[in-house]
Design a protein around this motif. Structure first.
Motif, mmCIF file in Angstrom:
data_model
loop_
_atom_site.group_PDB
_atom_site.id
_atom_site.type_symbol
_atom_site.label_atom_id
_atom_site.label_comp_id
_atom_site.label_asym_id
_atom_site.label_seq_id
_atom_site.Cartn_x
_atom_site.Cartn_y
_atom_site.Cartn_z
ATOM 1 N N GLU A 180 -29.628 -60.345 1.006
ATOM 2 C CA GLU A 180 -29.006 -62.159 1.441
ATOM 3 C C GLU A 180 -28.698 -63.174 0.420
ATOM 4 O O GLU A 180 -28.927 -64.591 0.722
ATOM 5 N N SER A 181 -28.205 -62.421 -1.304
ATOM 6 C CA SER A 181 -28.699 -63.146 -2.025
ATOM 7 C C SER A 181 -27.456 -62.192 -3.050
ATOM 8 O O SER A 181 -27.934 -61.475 -4.430
ATOM 9 N N LEU A 182 -26.252 -62.907 -3.262
ATOM 10 C CA LEU A 182 -25.997 -62.337 -4.430
ATOM 11 C C LEU A 182 -26.423 -61.972 -5.208
ATOM 12 O O LEU A 182 -26.326 -61.505 -6.233
ATOM 13 N N ALA A 183 -26.574 -63.620 -5.726
ATOM 14 C CA ALA A 183 -27.817 -63.543 -7.444
ATOM 15 C C ALA A 183 -28.462 -62.990 -7.140
ATOM 16 O O ALA A 183 -29.314 -61.435 -8.418
ATOM 17 N N ASP A 184 -29.457 -62.447 -6.583
ATOM 18 C CA ASP A 184 -30.672 -61.402 -6.559
ATOM 19 C C ASP A 184 -30.390 -59.986 -6.909
ATOM 20 O O ASP A 184 -31.248 -59.247 -7.067
ATOM 21 N N GLY A 185 -29.112 -59.845 -6.014
ATOM 22 C CA GLY A 185 -28.245 -58.615 -5.985
ATOM 23 C C GLY A 185 -28.141 -57.937 -7.401
ATOM 24 O O GLY A 185 -28.375 -57.039 -7.955
ATOM 25 N N TYR A 186 -27.740 -58.975 -8.128
ATOM 26 C CA TYR A 186 -27.230 -58.240 -9.016
ATOM 27 C C TYR A 186 -28.220 -58.483 -10.510
ATOM 28 O O TYR A 186 -28.141 -57.488 -10.983
ATOM 29 N N PHE A 187 -29.262 -59.543 -9.959
ATOM 30 C CA PHE A 187 -31.011 -59.393 -11.033
ATOM 31 C C PHE A 187 -31.025 -57.816 -10.847
ATOM 32 O O PHE A 187 -31.514 -57.081 -11.833
ATOM 33 N N MET A 188 -31.686 -57.586 -9.426
ATOM 34 C CA MET A 188 -32.074 -56.455 -9.385
ATOM 35 C C MET A 188 -31.121 -54.856 -9.582
ATOM 36 O O MET A 188 -31.511 -54.264 -10.766
ATOM 37 N N ALA A 189 -29.804 -55.447 -9.838
ATOM 38 C CA ALA A 189 -29.471 -54.152 -10.194
ATOM 39 C C ALA A 189 -29.204 -53.815 -11.602
ATOM 40 O O ALA A 189 -29.313 -52.627 -12.215
ATOM 41 N N VAL A 190 -29.027 -54.802 -12.053
ATOM 42 C CA VAL A 190 -29.246 -55.204 -13.744
ATOM 43 C C VAL A 190 -30.243 -54.708 -14.155
ATOM 44 O O VAL A 190 -30.780 -53.166 -14.856
ATOM 45 N N ILE A 191 -31.138 -54.716 -13.652
ATOM 46 C CA ILE A 191 -33.063 -54.043 -13.927
ATOM 47 C C ILE A 191 -32.666 -52.707 -13.852
ATOM 48 O O ILE A 191 -33.417 -52.372 -14.969
ATOM 49 N N LEU A 192 -32.759 -52.538 -12.390
ATOM 50 C CA LEU A 192 -32.375 -50.937 -12.709
ATOM 51 C C LEU A 192 -31.575 -50.039 -13.341
ATOM 52 O O LEU A 192 -32.135 -49.208 -14.639
ATOM 53 N N ILE A 193 -30.353 -50.595 -13.890
ATOM 54 C CA ILE A 193 -29.600 -50.099 -14.683
ATOM 55 C C ILE A 193 -30.158 -50.092 -16.254
ATOM 56 O O ILE A 193 -29.574 -49.081 -16.741
ATOM 57 N N MET A 194 -30.544 -51.194 -16.424
ATOM 58 C CA MET A 194 -30.695 -51.282 -18.152
ATOM 59 C C MET A 194 -32.496 -50.384 -18.396
ATOM 60 O O MET A 194 -31.800 -49.770 -19.566
#
Length: 455
Positions: A180-194
């Protein structure tokens, strides 16, 4: 300098821990190195020129900040050792600063630019506090040159595997959370990875042991630290060679655009990331190769092979996907193999400056590597933005012009050849080989023996 080090007695668990810290830390470096420009231009909505300016300002700050941090670490010990204490608290701040870089606030564009500048500069400062002790600790885990090479190899394996893992995970996680939102996708991806990166870093921080201790009463002042740096002419040559990672950093910054527009398949970024992870397995060959060849000659040989493969890559084009992936795999392998050799050669210059000054300053030596790594990444980000402008890239366009596509391919295939040629020229004048290093080790051993007799 007194040492309780027993050469070669570094445990497998410590090797794993040293690998793990580099692996987790470079989740952060991989995110900023490969995705931050795309995030800025295509998600945050700021211009490539504004992003380039942010990168350059951050590196001006690093030019002041990095040696100050290194000088502080060389003149003061933590309760857990010279460097280990920093490795215990730095990971949390690396995680927080990385996540902040990939948050997209709902602000006017000028405030978005300011937010991006503040968070990127904060990340660079925090990363310094983690990266300098990470590399410096290799010089106090052991003073045995072959064991140190193996340790640095494990660290570099973690670094390249971590960067590669991020490259493969981000597209998958963004696709999962960003429907739904590319910005949300990146934010969640970074949280999980970090979060995962934090776990790896903390395992490493609790596993590493420091064995090489300064002699009782030896005090290193800030003046000693910078004198130690200034006399180390061999270090400056190696840092110039290390800085030329710039060209591969440009490739890593632009290859996502290449996969999206030239290949029409963003999913290839995941495959490219996995290539980086598997290419790092070639590091296991480095310790054995350094037993048979001088590091200088080994470095030159890898560079020549990379140049040849890149020329063939350019000539074959990118229409055949299996051939394209094969060429990219080879270039990843050669680039990854340079890391442990360069880091080992940088580490050896610590003894050279110790002979010259009588003071051992690991942090200031490795602060040069940290600074050059961030400088090359930042200038690469700036140049990538300027390259995109020069070749006529249009953000978020469905199709790019033929000139833009050709420009993207030339960068991915041929640009690092220039860096390789410059490296070969510098190596021709590099004289601090294994023979000179062993002579310095003998000098230091004689000094320790004389000091022991005097006591």
């Amino acid at each position: 300098m007194k040492t309780n080090n027993v050469p070669g007695k570094v445990s497998r668990r410590e090797y794993l821990g040293y690998f793990s810290y580099g692996f987790g830390q470079c989740f952060s470096y991989g995110l900023l190195g490969s995705f931050i420009l795309f995030f800025y231009t295509d998600i945050l909505g700021i211009s490539a020129l504004a992003a380039s300016t942010i990168f350059l300002i951050a590196r001006v700050w690093d030019a002041v900040n990095d040696p100050m941090v290194a000088g502080f670490m060389d003149t003061r010990r933590t309760k857990s050792g010279k460097f280990k204490g920093y490795l215990k608290f730095a990971p949390l701040f690396v995680v927080i600063s990385t996540i902040l870089c990939f948050f997209s606030p709902d602000l006017a564009i000028q405030w978005k630019v300011l937010y991006a500048a503040i968070t990127y500069i904060l990340w660079g400062t925090v990363y310094t506090v983690s990266d300098i002790p990470f590399w410096s600790v290799s010089a106090v885990i052991t003073n045995d040159p072959q064991t140190r090479t193996s340790l640095v190899t494990a660290a570099n394996l973690g670094v390249f595997a971590g960067i590669g893992m991020v490259g493969s995970l981000v597209p998958l996680l963004v696709g999962l959370f960003g429907q739904e939102s590319l910005a949300d996708g990146y934010f969640m991806a970074v949280i999980l990875i970090m979060i995962a990166g934090y776990a790896f870093m903390m395992f490493g921080a609790t596993t590493i042991r420091e064995r090489v201790e300064p002699s009782a009463g030896e005090k290193v002042t800030m003046k000693d630290v910078f004198r130690n740096l200034l006399v180390n002419r061999h270090l400056f040559k190696m840092l110039a060679i290390f800085f030329l990672n710039l060209f591969m950093n440009i490739v890593n910054g632009i290859i996502l655009y290449f996969f999206i527009y030239n290949m029409g398949n963003e999913g290839l970024m995941s495959i490219y990331g996995l290539m980086g992870t598997f290419a790092a397995l070639g590091f296991f060959l480095i310790p054995n190769l350094t037993k048979k060849f001088r590091k200088k000659d080994l470095l030159a040989g890898i560079i020549v092979l990379d140049i040849v493969v890149r020329i063939v890559f350019f000539m074959t084009g990118y229409e055949n996907v299996p051939i394209l992936l094969g060429m990219l795999m080879l270039t990843q392998l050669f680039h990854a193999s340079l890391g442990p050799v360069m880091s080992s050669m940088i580490a050896e210059t610590i003894e050279y400056s110790e002979v010259k000054t009588g003071r051992r300053c690991e942090a200031i030596t490795f602060s040069g590597q940290t600074f050059m790594g961030k400088l090359s990444a930042a200038i690469a980000g700036s140049l990538t933005g300027l390259i995109l402008i020069a070749i006529g890239y249009v953000p978020e366009a469905a199709v790019q012009s033929p000139g833009t596509l050709n420009g993207l391919f030339m960068v991915v295939s041929l640009l690092p050849v220039a860096g390789g040629l410059i490296r070969l020229v510098i190596l021709r004048y590099y004289t601090y080989t294994e023979e000179a290093y062993k002579k310095d080790l003998a000098v230091l051993a004689q000094r320790r023996s004389a000091a022991a007799l005097a006591e």
